[in-house]
Design a protein around this motif. Structure first.
Motif, PDB file in Angstrom:
ATOM      1  N   LEU A  85       0.840  -1.208   0.000  1.00 43.43           N
ATOM      2  CA  LEU A  85       0.000   0.000   0.000  1.00 43.43           C
ATOM      3  C   LEU A  85       0.867   1.246   0.000  1.00 43.43           C
ATOM      4  CD1 LEU A  85      -2.666  -1.217   2.562  1.00 43.43           C
ATOM      5  CD2 LEU A  85      -3.240  -0.234   0.333  1.00 43.43           C
ATOM      6  N   LEU A  86       1.935   1.230   0.794  1.00 42.25           N
ATOM      7  CA  LEU A  86       2.787   2.414   0.927  1.00 42.25           C
ATOM      8  C   LEU A  86       3.590   2.718  -0.336  1.00 42.25           C
ATOM      9  CD1 LEU A  86       4.040   1.851   4.575  1.00 42.25           C
ATOM     10  CD2 LEU A  86       2.624   3.757   3.785  1.00 42.25           C
ATOM     11  N   VAL A  87       3.920   1.699  -1.122  1.00 45.21           N
ATOM     12  CA  VAL A  87       4.713   1.945  -2.331  1.00 45.21           C
ATOM     13  C   VAL A  87       3.838   2.073  -3.571  1.00 45.21           C
ATOM     14  CG1 VAL A  87       6.775   0.843  -1.418  1.00 45.21           C
ATOM     15  CG2 VAL A  87       5.107  -0.537  -2.688  1.00 45.21           C
ATOM     16  N   SER A  88       2.517   2.009  -3.408  1.00 47.85           N
ATOM     17  CA  SER A  88       1.630   2.238  -4.545  1.00 47.85           C
ATOM     18  C   SER A  88       1.607   3.724  -4.880  1.00 47.85           C
ATOM     19  CB  SER A  88       0.214   1.734  -4.226  1.00 47.85           C
ATOM     20  OG  SER A  88      -0.354   2.484  -3.156  1.00 47.85           O
ATOM     21  N   ARG A  89       1.042   4.068  -6.013  1.00 45.49           N
ATOM     22  CA  ARG A  89       0.976   5.463  -6.444  1.00 45.49           C
ATOM     23  C   ARG A  89      -0.466   5.870  -6.713  1.00 45.49           C
ATOM     24  NH1 ARG A  89       4.966   5.440  -4.307  1.00 45.49           N
ATOM     25  NH2 ARG A  89       7.070   5.986  -5.012  1.00 45.49           N
ATOM     26  N   PRO A  90      -0.844   7.069  -6.243  1.00 39.95           N
ATOM     27  CA  PRO A  90      -0.020   8.025  -5.489  1.00 39.95           C
ATOM     28  C   PRO A  90       0.270   7.503  -4.087  1.00 39.95           C
ATOM     29  CG  PRO A  90      -2.301   8.773  -5.572  1.00 39.95           C
ATOM     30  CD  PRO A  90      -2.226   7.583  -6.476  1.00 39.95           C
ATOM     31  N   ALA A  91       1.451   7.851  -3.579  1.00 38.08           N
ATOM     32  CA  ALA A  91       1.902   7.318  -2.297  1.00 38.08           C
ATOM     33  C   ALA A  91       1.038   7.860  -1.155  1.00 38.08           C
ATOM     34  CB  ALA A  91       3.360   7.693  -2.060  1.00 38.08           C
ATOM     35  N   PRO A  92       0.559   6.989  -0.291  1.00 39.41           N
ATOM     36  CA  PRO A  92      -0.220   7.435   0.861  1.00 39.41           C
ATOM     37  C   PRO A  92       0.695   7.932   1.978  1.00 39.41           C
ATOM     38  CG  PRO A  92      -0.012   5.069   0.912  1.00 39.41           C
ATOM     39  CD  PRO A  92       0.676   5.530  -0.348  1.00 39.41           C
ATOM     40  N   ARG A  93       0.111   8.496   3.014  1.00 32.33           N
ATOM     41  CA  ARG A  93       0.858   8.885   4.204  1.00 32.33           C
ATOM     42  C   ARG A  93       0.914   7.686   5.152  1.00 32.33           C
ATOM     43  NH1 ARG A  93       1.088  14.457   4.624  1.00 32.33           N
ATOM     44  NH2 ARG A  93       2.771  14.019   6.114  1.00 32.33           N
ATOM     45  N   LEU A  94       1.938   7.641   5.963  1.00 30.49           N
ATOM     46  CA  LEU A  94       2.093   6.600   6.975  1.00 30.49           C
ATOM     47  C   LEU A  94       1.851   7.224   8.345  1.00 30.49           C
ATOM     48  CD1 LEU A  94       2.932   3.810   8.042  1.00 30.49           C
ATOM     49  CD2 LEU A  94       5.333   4.525   7.818  1.00 30.49           C
ATOM     50  N   LEU A  95       0.788   6.775   9.018  1.00 27.70           N
ATOM     51  CA  LEU A  95       0.442   7.290  10.340  1.00 27.70           C
ATOM     52  C   LEU A  95       0.705   6.223  11.391  1.00 27.70           C
ATOM     53  CD1 LEU A  95      -1.046   9.450   8.612  1.00 27.70           C
ATOM     54  CD2 LEU A  95      -2.817   9.454  10.369  1.00 27.70           C
ATOM     55  N   ALA A  96       1.406   6.604  12.440  1.00 27.56           N
ATOM     56  CA  ALA A  96       1.693   5.685  13.543  1.00 27.56           C
ATOM     57  C   ALA A  96       0.908   6.112  14.771  1.00 27.56           C
ATOM     58  CB  ALA A  96       3.186   5.685  13.858  1.00 27.56           C
ATOM     59  N   LEU A  97       0.143   5.170  15.318  1.00 29.48           N
ATOM     60  CA  LEU A  97      -0.594   5.450  16.553  1.00 29.48           C
ATOM     61  C   LEU A  97       0.332   5.212  17.748  1.00 29.48           C
ATOM     62  CD1 LEU A  97      -4.032   3.772  15.725  1.00 29.48           C
ATOM     63  CD2 LEU A  97      -3.288   6.123  15.331  1.00 29.48           C
ATOM     64  N   GLY A  98       1.454   5.918  17.707  1.00 29.64           N
ATOM     65  CA  GLY A  98       2.484   5.773  18.729  1.00 29.64           C
ATOM     66  C   GLY A  98       3.690   5.048  18.175  1.00 29.64           C
ATOM     67  N   MET A  99       4.825   5.216  18.868  1.00 33.16           N
ATOM     68  CA  MET A  99       6.065   4.535  18.474  1.00 33.16           C
ATOM     69  C   MET A  99       6.673   3.791  19.656  1.00 33.16           C
ATOM     70  SD  MET A  99       6.799   4.703  15.261  1.00 33.16           S
ATOM     71  CE  MET A  99       8.571   4.457  15.116  1.00 33.16           C
ATOM     72  N   THR A 100       5.818   3.320  20.544  1.00 34.09           N
ATOM     73  CA  THR A 100       6.292   2.549  21.686  1.00 34.09           C
ATOM     74  C   THR A 100       6.898   1.236  21.215  1.00 34.09           C
ATOM     75  OG1 THR A 100       4.549   3.513  23.044  1.00 34.09           O
ATOM     76  CG2 THR A 100       5.627   1.552  23.901  1.00 34.09           C
ATOM     77  N   ARG A 101       8.045   0.882  21.786  1.00 38.12           N
ATOM     78  CA  ARG A 101       8.775  -0.305  21.320  1.00 38.12           C
ATOM     79  C   ARG A 101       8.160  -1.608  21.807  1.00 38.12           C
ATOM     80  NH1 ARG A 101      14.422   0.587  23.648  1.00 38.12           N
ATOM     81  NH2 ARG A 101      13.123   1.214  25.404  1.00 38.12           N
ATOM     82  N   TYR A 102       7.747  -1.641  23.062  1.00 31.87           N
ATOM     83  CA  TYR A 102       7.161  -2.865  23.616  1.00 31.87           C
ATOM     84  C   TYR A 102       6.328  -2.506  24.835  1.00 31.87           C
ATOM     85  CZ  TYR A 102      11.155  -2.354  26.777  1.00 31.87           C
ATOM     86  OH  TYR A 102      12.073  -1.856  27.666  1.00 31.87           O
TER      87      TYR A 102
END
Length: 212
Positions: A85-102
């Motif tokens: 999905l991310l490398v399709s065109r037009p490229a979408p945005r990548l949203l992270a619901l946080g970046m907690t590791r564990y």
């Protein structure tokens, strides 16, 4: 979350809880993005009412790929679909619901959202928009919600990076509690909490001491 807090004797309404999905919805609406591919628990989908959720097998057509904690539902096929999905065109945005590791699950430590977002960021070459911890904007929103200011606010958490470092970068004071995912090695790194408490129950005594 409101139900879990109520079981602990803490009565709060859902509107008093600031969670990443609400911040993500506000960001998507501001950007005019309605078609999203959601990689998050089914319960989270309810928070995106009004958005168009792509089918579970879609590999193109997303305006944004939203990644939360899928826990045991992550597998190669699911992660690879997010990548496609991310490398399709037009490229979408990548949203992270946080970046907690564990986080600390009943069965022990378990990978959280951050590692999967990092893998997608590396593979697709897309910088994520982080709408949860440790992004400063998330802490700013919490401070604004209680009508305070960063310098007058203390954050308490068990994550030395997601909680403590994130809060300090946003200008808050940060206390680390020795519960949950806390590990003794957390105290020997480059991040210095403003306080270290054995539990949340120690807060009143600590507060009174420092208030004087």
């Amino acid at each position: 979350m409101a139900e879990r807090l109520a079981a602990l004797g803490i009565q709060v309404s859902e509107s008093q809880i600031l969670a990443p999905p609400a911040a993500a919805c506000a960001w998507l609406q501001a950007e005019g993005i309605t078609d999203i591919a959601l990689f998050a628990p089914e319960a989270t989908a309810a928070d995106f009412a009004g958005m168009t959720l792509l089918p579970a097998d879609a590999e193109q057509g997303a305006g944004a790929v939203v990644v939360g904690d899928l826990a045991q539902r992550w597998n190669f096929q699911t992660l690879n679909r997010a990548f496609r999905l991310l490398v399709s065109r037009p490229a979408p945005r990548l949203l992270a619901l946080g970046m907690t590791r564990y986080w600390h699950a009943p069965a022990g430590l378990q990978l959280d959202t951050g590692p999967f977002v990092a893998a997608l960021q590396y593979a697709a070459g897309i910088e994520p928009v982080v709408l949860g911890k440790p992004a400063p904007a998330f802490f700013d929103a919490a401070v604004a919600a209680v009508g305070s200011s960063p310098g007058q606010t203390l954050m308490m958490g068990d994550d030395i990076r997601g909680d403590v470092a994130g809060a300090q970068r946003a200008g808050l004071k940060a206390a680390l509690v020795r519960t949950g995912k806390f590990r003794p090695t957390d105290l020997h790194g480059d991040i210095r909490p403003d306080a270290v408490l054995d539990s949340v129950g120690d807060l009143p005594a600590w507060w009174q001491k420092h208030e004087r």
